[in-house]
Design an enzyme around this catalytic site. Structure first.
Site, PDB file in Angstrom:
ATOM      1  CG  ASP A  61      -2.102  -0.947   1.062  1.00 19.59           C
ATOM      2  OD1 ASP A  61      -2.341  -1.417  -0.071  1.00 19.59           O
ATOM      3  OD2 ASP A  61      -2.783  -1.225   2.061  1.00 19.59           O
ATOM      4  N   GLY A  62       2.023   1.205   0.649  1.00 21.77           N
ATOM      5  CA  GLY A  62       2.890   2.384   0.694  1.00 21.77           C
ATOM      6  C   GLY A  62       3.328   2.835  -0.689  1.00 21.77           C
ATOM      7  CG  ASN A 137      -4.748   5.574   3.176  1.00 26.74           C
ATOM      8  OD1 ASN A 137      -5.636   5.232   2.399  1.00 26.74           O
ATOM      9  ND2 ASN A 137      -3.790   4.746   3.567  1.00 26.74           N
ATOM     10  CD  GLU A 138      -3.457   8.376   7.058  1.00 21.46           C
ATOM     11  OE1 GLU A 138      -2.273   8.537   6.681  1.00 21.46           O
ATOM     12  OE2 GLU A 138      -4.061   7.298   6.952  1.00 21.46           O
ATOM     13  CB  SER A 181      -8.435   6.146  10.585  1.00 23.56           C
ATOM     14  OG  SER A 181      -9.662   6.370  11.235  1.00 23.56           O
ATOM     15  CG  LEU A 182      -8.576  -0.530  11.857  1.00 25.80           C
ATOM     16  CD1 LEU A 182     -10.057  -0.507  12.210  1.00 25.80           C
ATOM     17  CD2 LEU A 182      -8.302  -1.611  10.820  1.00 25.80           C
TER      18      LEU A 182
END
Length: 286
Positions: A61-62, A137-138, A181-182
Site C-alpha cells: 500500500d505504501g 488515506n488521511e 485511523s483504524l
C-alpha cells in the site's frame, strides 16, 4: 483492446523478490500486447503522465500511496501487485499477474473511484495560503515532540466540533479507514461511502471518540495555546510527507475535486477483502 495499453511500472524496491516480479510483469504484459515503461519516484513529483494509461505499482500500500496523488491529478488508473503485508489497496498478489494482464488486455476490469482529501495550510493573520496537497488515506495533525500532548481545535464549516488535548487528530477517507485511523480506534468505512472520519489520537478524555461526517463539509484544524504554552506540531499526508505548522496557521481539509481511479479485478468485493486481511470468520487462506 483496440490499441496496446500503456503501463507505467513503478517498482522502487531493489529486493530480489521485487526484481523477479518486475521481470515477470514486464514479460507477461508484453505477451498481452501492452507497452511498458519504467517510472521512477521522481517522475511523480511533477507528473506528466500523458504517455501512460495506468500506473502499476510493485510493493504494498505504501508504494501505491506514493503514486496516488500523481495518478489522481493526471486521471490515470492505479493498480498494484502486492509484495507487502496487508495490501488493502493492491489489486492482486504476484500469483495473480497473468489474470491481471488478461483483464487489462480484455478490458474486463472494474474502475473504482476513491475520494481524495485536499489539504491547504494557511496563515490566519496574513491569509497567505500554501499549495494545496492531496491525500488518499488521511491527514494527520501530530505532536512534533515525543512525550508531549498538544492542543487543537477542530471546526466543521466554521462551527467548533471539539477542543482536543491529545497526541493529534486524523481526518480519514473511507480508503484510509483501514489504515492509521483504524489503529487509532476509528471506524471501518465502506469505500463508496461519501463520508470522512475525524479521529483523535490517544485523547486525554474517555469521551472523545471518532466522528463520521459527510464529505461535503470543510474541516478546519487549528493548533492553540493552553495555559500560555504552545507545543510544536507537524502534519502528515498518508504517512508519506511531513510538514511543519505554526501556531498562527490552520489546516483546511475538503474533499478534493480529483478522484483516484483504482483498478479492480472482476469479482472483487470489499467484504471478502476485509475477511481475508483482518482474518474474520469465513476468511480464506491464500
Amino acid at each position: 483492446m483496440n490499441a496496446p495499453c500503456r503501463v507505467g511500472l513503478l517498482a522502487p524496491s531493489r529486493q530480489a523478490q521485487a526484481l523477479d516480479t518486475k521481470a515477470t510483469v514486464t514479460q507477461t504484459l508484453a505477451r498481452q500486447g501492452c507497452e511498458t515503461s519504467i517510472l521512477e519516484p521522481e517522475d511523480l513529483k511533477e507528473p506528466h503522465l500523458d504517455h501512460i494509461d495506468i500506473i502499476l505499482c510493485l510493493g504494498g500500500d505504501g508504494t501505491m500511496l506514493s503514486a496516488a496523488a500523481a495518478a489522481a491529478r493526471c486521471g490515470v488508473l492505479l493498480a498494484g501487485i502486492n509484495l507487502g503485508r496487508l495490501g488493502f489497496l493492491t489489486t492482486c498478489s504476484a500469483a495473480g499477474i497473468p489474470a491481471f494482464a488478461e483483464s487489462l488486455r480484455d478490458g474486463t476490469y472494474l474502475v473504482e473511484e476513491r475520494t481524495m482529501l485536499a489539504v491547504t495550510a494557511y496563515n490566519r493573520k496574513t491569509e497567505e495560503r500554501r499549495n494545496t496537497l492531496l491525500a488518499l488515506n488521511e491527514l494527520a495533525l501530530l505532536r512534533a515532540q515525543t512525550g508531549k500532548m498538544v492542543d487543537l481545535d477542530a471546526e466543521i464549516d466554521g462551527t467548533l466540533l471539539n477542543r482536543y488535548h491529545a497526541d493529534g487528530v486524523l481526518v480519514a477517507t473511507p480508503s484510509g479507514s483501514t489504515a492509521y485511523s483504524l489503529s487509532a480506534g476509528g471506524p471501518l468505512i465502506w469505500p463508496g461511502a461519501e463520508v470522512v472520519s475525524v479521529t483523535p489520537i490517544c485523547p486525554h478524555s474517555l469521551t472523545n471518540r471518532a466522528v463520521v461526517l459527510p464529505d461535503s463539509v470543510t474541516i478546519t484544524l487549528r493548533p492553540r495555546e493552553r495555559r500560555g504554552r504552545a507545543d510544536s506540531m507537524i502534519f502528515s499526508l498518508d504517512g508519506r510527507t511531513t510538514h511543519n505548522i505554526g501556531l498562527e496557521e490552520s489546516l483546511e481539509i475538503r474533499k478534493a475535486p480529483q478522484k483516484l481511479r483504482l483498478f479492480q479485478m472482476p469479482g472483487s468485493n470489499f467484504a471478502s477483502l476485509l475477511r481475508a486481511k483482518l482474518r474474520w470468520q469465513g476468511y480464506e487462506l491464500p
